[in-house]
Structures are given as structure tokens and as C-alpha cells.
Design a protein around this motif. Sequence first.
Motif, mmCIF file in Angstrom:
data_model
loop_
_atom_site.group_PDB
_atom_site.id
_atom_site.type_symbol
_atom_site.label_atom_id
_atom_site.label_comp_id
_atom_site.label_asym_id
_atom_site.label_seq_id
_atom_site.Cartn_x
_atom_site.Cartn_y
_atom_site.Cartn_z
ATOM 1 N N CYS A 146 1.007 -1.408 0.282
ATOM 2 C CA CYS A 146 -0.167 -0.039 -0.354
ATOM 3 C C CYS A 146 0.917 1.240 -0.038
ATOM 4 O O CYS A 146 0.409 1.674 -0.212
ATOM 5 N N ARG A 198 -3.781 0.385 -8.500
ATOM 6 C CA ARG A 198 -4.857 -0.817 -8.473
ATOM 7 C C ARG A 198 -4.457 -1.740 -7.220
ATOM 8 O O ARG A 198 -5.986 -2.117 -6.290
ATOM 9 N N LEU A 200 -4.962 -0.930 -4.506
ATOM 10 C CA LEU A 200 -5.176 0.358 -2.763
ATOM 11 C C LEU A 200 -6.593 -0.847 -2.892
ATOM 12 O O LEU A 200 -7.403 -0.809 -1.404
ATOM 13 N N THR A 201 -7.256 -1.093 -4.061
ATOM 14 C CA THR A 201 -8.863 -1.084 -3.683
ATOM 15 C C THR A 201 -8.998 -2.546 -4.692
ATOM 16 O O THR A 201 -10.021 -3.139 -4.248
ATOM 17 N N GLU A 202 -8.109 -3.218 -5.421
ATOM 18 C CA GLU A 202 -7.985 -4.432 -6.214
ATOM 19 C C GLU A 202 -7.224 -5.647 -6.046
ATOM 20 O O GLU A 202 -7.488 -6.422 -6.008
ATOM 21 N N SER A 259 -3.891 -7.062 -8.959
ATOM 22 C CA SER A 259 -5.993 -6.930 -9.069
ATOM 23 C C SER A 259 -6.641 -7.945 -9.327
ATOM 24 O O SER A 259 -5.901 -8.773 -9.757
#
Length: 333
Positions: free
Chosen positions: A196, A207, A209-211, A227
Motif C-alpha cells: 500500500c 489498483r 489499494l482497492t483491488e 488486481s
Amino acid sequence: MKRSYHISEVPAAIGVSELLRLDYNPLCRKPKKVHILALGDVGMTMLLGLRLLGADVIQSLGICDINTNNTERLEMEMNQVRYPFAGTADASYPMLPPVGIIDEASLFACDVFIFCASKGVPPVGVVGDVRMSQLEANLELVRHAAALAGEAAFKGLVCIVSDPVDPLCRAFFMESGLRPAQIQGYGLGVMNARACYYAERNEAYSRYLTEGRAFGPHGQDLVLADSLSEYNDVLSRQLTGLVVHANSMVRELGYKPYIAPALSSAALSILLTLRGQWHYGSVYLGDAGNGAYFGVKNRMTEQGPVYEDAAVCSLLYERLKQAYVNLAELPWK
């Protein structure tokens, strides 16, 4: 050709046809008595995090170390970390869990046992991945603790924090006679946190951070996916390389990289485990005699630990399979 695979299929690579079930919850009683073995830099920092943040799930913290001056000092200093006016009628601040000194005979008179003992921690100045150099020395220590747990017929949770986390988990499982669901390794949390860190500083990796997801061991065979749904092998391997070598960058500055592991991998992840929330940790994937503890997103439920059995593409699956095979081949005795 098969389009996707699942984490639970990885052990087939070493001939495991039926996984041992993780159908035991070692965290029935609330709040928990937590005992910690060995309090060097990592253990001491973790202890501070647990005391400051764990009042909702921790009843007390017991500390054991071969250096009695260290435990006496920590008993004093940690119990002097507190909110003002806590425990009074006009305060809304929590009473933090008390820290007490315990001896080896009392190590497993608890609900949660945390293993932080380590031999031969490389000094400042040594660069590269130093985790595996500690395996032989730390196997001796973990086998001793495992024997004590077996003799005590321990029913609670064993948290392995010392390096290398994953093979030490397997050694504890094989030597203690405990259920596989009673043991979890805590090394992957900081690898996710480091990913992160880099993803926040480079748009190419954002990507994650969220996937994204982290898998596998706390070391060279770490597997990061930028991801799960749109996996990019090149970017994922680049990010993995940065994260694996992040500890070397701290060492090159003249410091031991223990703060982030002690908090992200240990304190925060253990507290999430006790609360039944999702976190990163190593759980057992294998049968009674063959397998490995493997880092995945997981949480503790009333039925036992449950991990995210994510669907992954073939490129990512091959990375996961190789990391798992390498872990399974490491010595545990």
C-alpha cells in the motif's frame, strides 16, 4: 484450458487430495488472556500496540522473557501507559489491559499464546532477505514451545510472529499435536502494508489499494497481485520486488526494520483475529502429513478460521503454486 483456479486447489501440486478441515474455534472465551514469549524489539513494540488498542478484546497481557530485567522494566513501563482519569466515574476512557510477568510454566495458561522468540537476528548492516537465515535457530525454539503446548493440552490460539513465520507455524503444528486451526502465522500484514505504501506513491500500482491481494510467505516467495479481477503480471511482480526488499532499505539506513512488522503483521492483525474481522495471516493448507501454512486473507468465525478462496487467473495461480511448493519443501524439524 481452465480459465480460473482457486487457492484451495494449490495443495494438489504436492499430492494433497483432501485438505484438513479448519473447523475449530480456539477463541471461545471473551475477553482473552494473552501471553507473549520473548520481548525483543518486535515483541516489545507489539506489546505496546496490544495494550493501547486491545482493551475491547484483551483481559490481560502476560510477558515471559529469559531476561528478567527486561520483563520487570516492561511491567513497570507498560502499566504506566494509560489514559488520564480512566476508571473514574467522570471518565469515558478505557482501562487498558494490565501487563504482568509470567514464568515458562504458565505460558499456556491463557487463551492466546504469541511466539516472538528468536535467535540470531542479523545485525544492522546485513542486507538482503535475512528471514530464512533464522530458520534453523528458531526451529529449536519453536519445537520447545510446541512441546509445552502439547503437554498443557492447549485449547487456545497460537500466534507465530518470529521469522520465518510460515515454516515455524508448520513446525509448531507437527510437534505439538494441536489442531491446525489453532495456529496462525503473522507475517503477511506488513507485506500488504508495504504494498500500500508503494501503491500510494506510484500511480502504476494504485489498483492494489482497492483491488489487490497479498499471498504466501513473509519473504522472497511473497506473491502480490495488483488486481484479482484484472491481474497484470508485470506490474504485480514489480510491486512484489519492491515490497520484498523494503526491509533492506531500512537496514541500509542503519536501522532494524521492526516497527511496521510488529504493528501491521502482529498487533493489528492479531487484534483483528480476536475480533473476528478480515486480516492477513497464514493458515494451514494440507493434509495430516503434508502441507504448508500459507498467507491469505482470512478471519476467525464460530466454526473456525475461514479464508478467502479467491478465483485467480492461470498466471497468478502459477505464482501461488510455486510459492506453496517452496514452503512445503522447507524443513520443519
